[in-house]
Design a protein around this motif. Structure first.
Motif, PDB file in Angstrom:
ATOM      1  N   ALA A 194       0.833  -1.212   0.000  1.00  0.00           N
ATOM      2  CA  ALA A 194       0.000   0.000   0.000  1.00  0.00           C
ATOM      3  C   ALA A 194       0.862   1.253   0.000  1.00  0.00           C
ATOM      4  CB  ALA A 194      -0.928  -0.012   1.207  1.00  0.00           C
ATOM      5  N   SER A 195       1.956   1.213   0.768  1.00  0.00           N
ATOM      6  CA  SER A 195       2.859   2.360   0.786  1.00  0.00           C
ATOM      7  C   SER A 195       3.461   2.598  -0.588  1.00  0.00           C
ATOM      8  CB  SER A 195       3.968   2.129   1.819  1.00  0.00           C
ATOM      9  OG  SER A 195       4.889   3.191   1.817  1.00  0.00           O
ATOM     10  N   ARG A 196       3.799   1.496  -1.289  1.00  0.00           N
ATOM     11  CA  ARG A 196       4.345   1.654  -2.641  1.00  0.00           C
ATOM     12  C   ARG A 196       3.310   2.242  -3.590  1.00  0.00           C
ATOM     13  NH1 ARG A 196       4.744  -0.537  -7.589  1.00  0.00           N
ATOM     14  NH2 ARG A 196       6.838  -0.580  -8.565  1.00  0.00           N
ATOM     15  N   GLU A 197       2.061   1.756  -3.495  1.00  0.00           N
ATOM     16  CA  GLU A 197       1.005   2.282  -4.357  1.00  0.00           C
ATOM     17  C   GLU A 197       0.776   3.776  -4.100  1.00  0.00           C
ATOM     18  OE1 GLU A 197      -2.414  -0.100  -3.752  1.00  0.00           O
ATOM     19  OE2 GLU A 197      -1.591  -1.881  -4.748  1.00  0.00           O
ATOM     20  N   ALA A 198       0.890   4.198  -2.836  1.00  0.00           N
ATOM     21  CA  ALA A 198       0.735   5.618  -2.517  1.00  0.00           C
ATOM     22  C   ALA A 198       1.840   6.448  -3.162  1.00  0.00           C
ATOM     23  CB  ALA A 198       0.726   5.813  -1.002  1.00  0.00           C
ATOM     24  N   ILE A 199       3.059   5.913  -3.099  1.00  0.00           N
ATOM     25  CA  ILE A 199       4.174   6.639  -3.717  1.00  0.00           C
ATOM     26  C   ILE A 199       4.009   6.682  -5.232  1.00  0.00           C
ATOM     27  CG2 ILE A 199       6.660   6.607  -4.055  1.00  0.00           C
ATOM     28  CD1 ILE A 199       6.921   5.357  -1.280  1.00  0.00           C
ATOM     29  N   VAL A 200       3.557   5.538  -5.834  1.00  0.00           N
ATOM     30  CA  VAL A 200       3.331   5.515  -7.279  1.00  0.00           C
ATOM     31  C   VAL A 200       2.246   6.522  -7.675  1.00  0.00           C
ATOM     32  CG1 VAL A 200       2.492   4.096  -9.191  1.00  0.00           C
ATOM     33  CG2 VAL A 200       4.137   3.151  -7.560  1.00  0.00           C
ATOM     34  N   SER A 201       1.160   6.583  -6.872  1.00  0.00           N
ATOM     35  CA  SER A 201       0.099   7.559  -7.155  1.00  0.00           C
ATOM     36  C   SER A 201       0.623   8.982  -7.043  1.00  0.00           C
ATOM     37  CB  SER A 201      -1.067   7.350  -6.181  1.00  0.00           C
ATOM     38  OG  SER A 201      -1.623   6.055  -6.335  1.00  0.00           O
ATOM     39  N   GLN A 202       1.482   9.210  -6.067  1.00  0.00           N
ATOM     40  CA  GLN A 202       2.054  10.536  -5.904  1.00  0.00           C
ATOM     41  C   GLN A 202       2.911  10.914  -7.112  1.00  0.00           C
ATOM     42  OE1 GLN A 202       4.695  10.900  -2.558  1.00  0.00           O
ATOM     43  NE2 GLN A 202       4.492  13.139  -2.473  1.00  0.00           N
ATOM     44  N   ILE A 203       3.691   9.934  -7.614  1.00  0.00           N
ATOM     45  CA  ILE A 203       4.560  10.196  -8.763  1.00  0.00           C
ATOM     46  C   ILE A 203       3.747  10.368 -10.045  1.00  0.00           C
ATOM     47  CG2 ILE A 203       6.370   9.215 -10.209  1.00  0.00           C
ATOM     48  CD1 ILE A 203       7.522   7.900  -7.716  1.00  0.00           C
ATOM     49  N   ASP A 204       2.712   9.537 -10.220  1.00  0.00           N
ATOM     50  CA  ASP A 204       1.959   9.531 -11.482  1.00  0.00           C
ATOM     51  C   ASP A 204       0.875  10.599 -11.543  1.00  0.00           C
ATOM     52  OD1 ASP A 204       3.542   7.463 -12.290  1.00  0.00           O
ATOM     53  OD2 ASP A 204       2.095   5.884 -11.809  1.00  0.00           O
ATOM     54  N   PHE A 205       0.309  10.987 -10.394  1.00  0.00           N
ATOM     55  CA  PHE A 205      -0.862  11.863 -10.411  1.00  0.00           C
ATOM     56  C   PHE A 205      -0.667  13.145  -9.602  1.00  0.00           C
ATOM     57  CE2 PHE A 205      -2.431   7.483 -10.971  1.00  0.00           C
ATOM     58  CZ  PHE A 205      -3.011   7.614 -12.225  1.00  0.00           C
ATOM     59  N   GLN A 206      -0.346  13.009  -8.322  1.00  0.00           N
ATOM     60  CA  GLN A 206      -0.320  14.176  -7.451  1.00  0.00           C
ATOM     61  C   GLN A 206       0.755  15.185  -7.850  1.00  0.00           C
ATOM     62  OE1 GLN A 206       0.315  13.284  -3.310  1.00  0.00           O
ATOM     63  NE2 GLN A 206      -0.012  15.389  -2.643  1.00  0.00           N
ATOM     64  N   LEU A 207       1.981  14.721  -7.975  1.00  0.00           N
ATOM     65  CA  LEU A 207       3.071  15.636  -8.300  1.00  0.00           C
ATOM     66  C   LEU A 207       2.930  16.232  -9.705  1.00  0.00           C
ATOM     67  CD1 LEU A 207       6.117  13.843  -6.646  1.00  0.00           C
ATOM     68  CD2 LEU A 207       4.847  15.837  -5.835  1.00  0.00           C
ATOM     69  N   PRO A 208       2.530  15.449 -10.748  1.00  0.00           N
ATOM     70  CA  PRO A 208       2.296  16.091 -12.052  1.00  0.00           C
ATOM     71  C   PRO A 208       1.194  17.153 -12.005  1.00  0.00           C
ATOM     72  CG  PRO A 208       2.598  13.737 -12.344  1.00  0.00           C
ATOM     73  CD  PRO A 208       2.513  13.975 -10.873  1.00  0.00           C
ATOM     74  N   ALA A 209       0.123  16.885 -11.220  1.00  0.00           N
ATOM     75  CA  ALA A 209      -0.945  17.881 -11.108  1.00  0.00           C
ATOM     76  C   ALA A 209      -0.438  19.143 -10.419  1.00  0.00           C
ATOM     77  CB  ALA A 209      -2.132  17.289 -10.345  1.00  0.00           C
ATOM     78  N   GLN A 210       0.346  18.971  -9.357  1.00  0.00           N
ATOM     79  CA  GLN A 210       0.909  20.131  -8.676  1.00  0.00           C
ATOM     80  C   GLN A 210       1.857  20.903  -9.585  1.00  0.00           C
ATOM     81  OE1 GLN A 210       2.704  18.623  -5.079  1.00  0.00           O
ATOM     82  NE2 GLN A 210       0.737  18.309  -4.041  1.00  0.00           N
ATOM     83  N   LYS A 211       2.618  20.180 -10.389  1.00  0.00           N
ATOM     84  CA  LYS A 211       3.540  20.854 -11.298  1.00  0.00           C
ATOM     85  C   LYS A 211       2.771  21.612 -12.382  1.00  0.00           C
ATOM     86  CE  LYS A 211       7.630  20.150 -14.163  1.00  0.00           C
ATOM     87  NZ  LYS A 211       8.621  19.192 -14.673  1.00  0.00           N
ATOM     88  N   ALA A 212       1.681  20.984 -12.869  1.00  0.00           N
ATOM     89  CA  ALA A 212       0.864  21.683 -13.873  1.00  0.00           C
ATOM     90  C   ALA A 212       0.265  22.959 -13.286  1.00  0.00           C
ATOM     91  CB  ALA A 212      -0.239  20.760 -14.388  1.00  0.00           C
ATOM     92  N   SER A 213      -0.205  22.887 -12.032  1.00  0.00           N
ATOM     93  CA  SER A 213      -0.735  24.084 -11.381  1.00  0.00           C
ATOM     94  C   SER A 213       0.347  25.134 -11.205  1.00  0.00           C
ATOM     95  CB  SER A 213      -1.341  23.718 -10.022  1.00  0.00           C
ATOM     96  OG  SER A 213      -2.412  22.813 -10.175  1.00  0.00           O
ATOM     97  N   ALA A 214       1.546  24.705 -10.822  1.00  0.00           N
ATOM     98  CA  ALA A 214       2.651  25.646 -10.653  1.00  0.00           C
ATOM     99  C   ALA A 214       3.045  26.265 -11.989  1.00  0.00           C
ATOM    100  CB  ALA A 214       3.843  24.940 -10.011  1.00  0.00           C
TER     101      ALA A 214
END
Length: 409
Positions: A194-214
């Motif tokens: 589960a921890s790995r899936e959270a990190i993968v979600s962060q890499i694939d979705f959360q961080l790209p979305a934050q970068k797009a907003s930035a």
């Protein structure tokens, strides 16, 4: 006066000649100042009737107006945001080209916003690198947890097999403890996954979305920074531009100046009386005499007639409009262009002119079924346009004298 003179030639003069040379009446004797009305009453009366009829015909079928102007538009020089002027690049009455800088506002806040957005993007990129490292760490934890799980499972299988073969060889309590360790270690494996899936979600979705907003914030900051530099929207001449560094410009209350687009006069807008609404038509030939072109008559043609009168317009407000406030009659707006290209190129924009429009019945006169009386009337109407043309030329001749001498200019 000209119409009265023309009508008197046809009425009063023949009457006077008849009484003077046919009846033998003499000036100062039978024809005196006191007997003029009685002796020439028929000629005077007919002269007045013809004069009124001629003036009515001329001004109705060949309308004239002094409200003819070469309309031009202006562009207000305004920034899209409030700010204090940091630098100016042009002066008043200076010709500018499209996209040429006019002035620049203080951009300290906008530059700080751009730098903040860049730092935010760099921070997100660093977080992305850390997240990838955490993903590798999570993969190692999963491998470690699976190894421990396999060891616990093997231990449990061994104890369970011994207990099955010989219940007295190993206590049942140890078998149960081994099973608990297997379940516990399975939970560790699930948590690591589960921890790995959270990190993968962060890499694939959360961080790209934050970068797009930035990046969007960076784009917005750069747009705001570009807005601090005000440029010319079109070629033209800067007027009423008195900005100096330190002045505060407000797009709602304090414009920076006016930009007059550089255009050649290609036509005039004239306002004719409403009574000529049934006469004025596109295609009518006209003439204009402008103050800025003294002693010059420019042939024109009516290209467009506006079918609405500005004085009758209404827009929704919080108050009822009294029709009595619209009692002042408006004019018929007519667009006139030179009959020959280039005749108004040297006319300053905004010049005032006197305009005539002439009715032409040429097409109606070509009808083979037209009656003699109707043909005579149409010929007479067309001929009266000469009078209005003469009046326009006299106005053009006297205009400089009236302006410079009689007007005191």
């Amino acid at each position: 006066m000209l119409e009265l003179f023309l009508c008197s030639i046809l009425t009063i003069l023949p009457d006077f000649l008849y009484r003077r040379f046919v009846q033998g009446k003499r000036l100062g004797r039978e024809i005196t100042l006191f007997s003029v009305w009685y002796e020439l009453r028929w000629g005077i009366t007919l002269c007045l009737i013809l004069t009124v009829s001629l003036i009515t015909t001329i001004f109705y079928f060949h309308p004239s107006t002094k409200a003819a102007t070469s309309i031009f538009r202006t562009v207000t020089i305004l920034p899209e945001t409030n700010g204090r002027v940091a630098e100016t690049f042009v002066e008043i009455n200076q010709k500018v080209a499209k996209d040429q800088p006019l002035f620049r506002l203080d951009s300290t806040a906008q530059e700080a916003a751009v730098e903040t957005a860049k730092r935010r993007i760099a921070e997100i990129d660093a977080t992305m690198v850390v997240a990838r490292s955490q993903l590798k760490e999570a993969d190692g934890r999963i491998a470690q947890a699976r190894g421990v799980l396999r060891q616990a499972q093997d231990e449990y299988d061994t104890r369970a097999e011994l207990f099955r073969r010989n219940p007295n060889a190993i206590p049942e309590r140890e078998v149960e403890q081994a099973l608990v360790r297997v379940d516990t270690q399975q939970g560790v494996v699930d948590a690591a996954m589960a921890s790995r899936e959270a990190i993968v979600s962060q890499i694939d979705f959360q961080l790209p979305a934050q970068k797009a907003s930035a990046e969007a914030a960076l784009h917005q900051a750069r747009v705001d920074l570009e807005k601090t530099l005000v440029v010319a929207g079109t070629d033209g001449i800067v007027q009423q531009f008195a900005l100096r560094p330190g002045d505060v410009v407000n797009p709602m209350l304090r414009p920076a100046g006016i930009l007059v687009p550089e255009r050649k006069v290609t036509g005039l807008i004239a306002g004719f009386g409403q009574i000529e609404a049934q006469v004025i038509r596109p295609g009518m030939v006209g003439e204009v005499a402008c103050i800025a072109k003294p002693w010059t008559i420019v042939p024109m043609v009516v290209t467009e007639v506006q079918h609405v009168i500005a004085s009758g317009q209404i827009r929704p407000t919080d108050q009822l409009v009294d029709v009595g406030q619209m009692a002042r009659p408006g004019t018929i707006t007519v667009i006139m262009q030179p009959l020959f290209a280039g005749q108004l190129d040297d006319l300053p924009q905004g010049s005032s002119c006197i305009a005539n429009a002439y009715t032409s019945n040429h097409d109606a006169l070509q009808d083979p079924d037209i009656g003699a009386f109707r043909a005579f009337v149409l010929h007479a109407i067309d001929a009266t346009g000469v009078v209005h043309a003469m009046i326009l030329r006299m106005q053009a001749l006297l205009l400089p004298i009236q302006t410079l001498v009689l007007g005191g200019h």
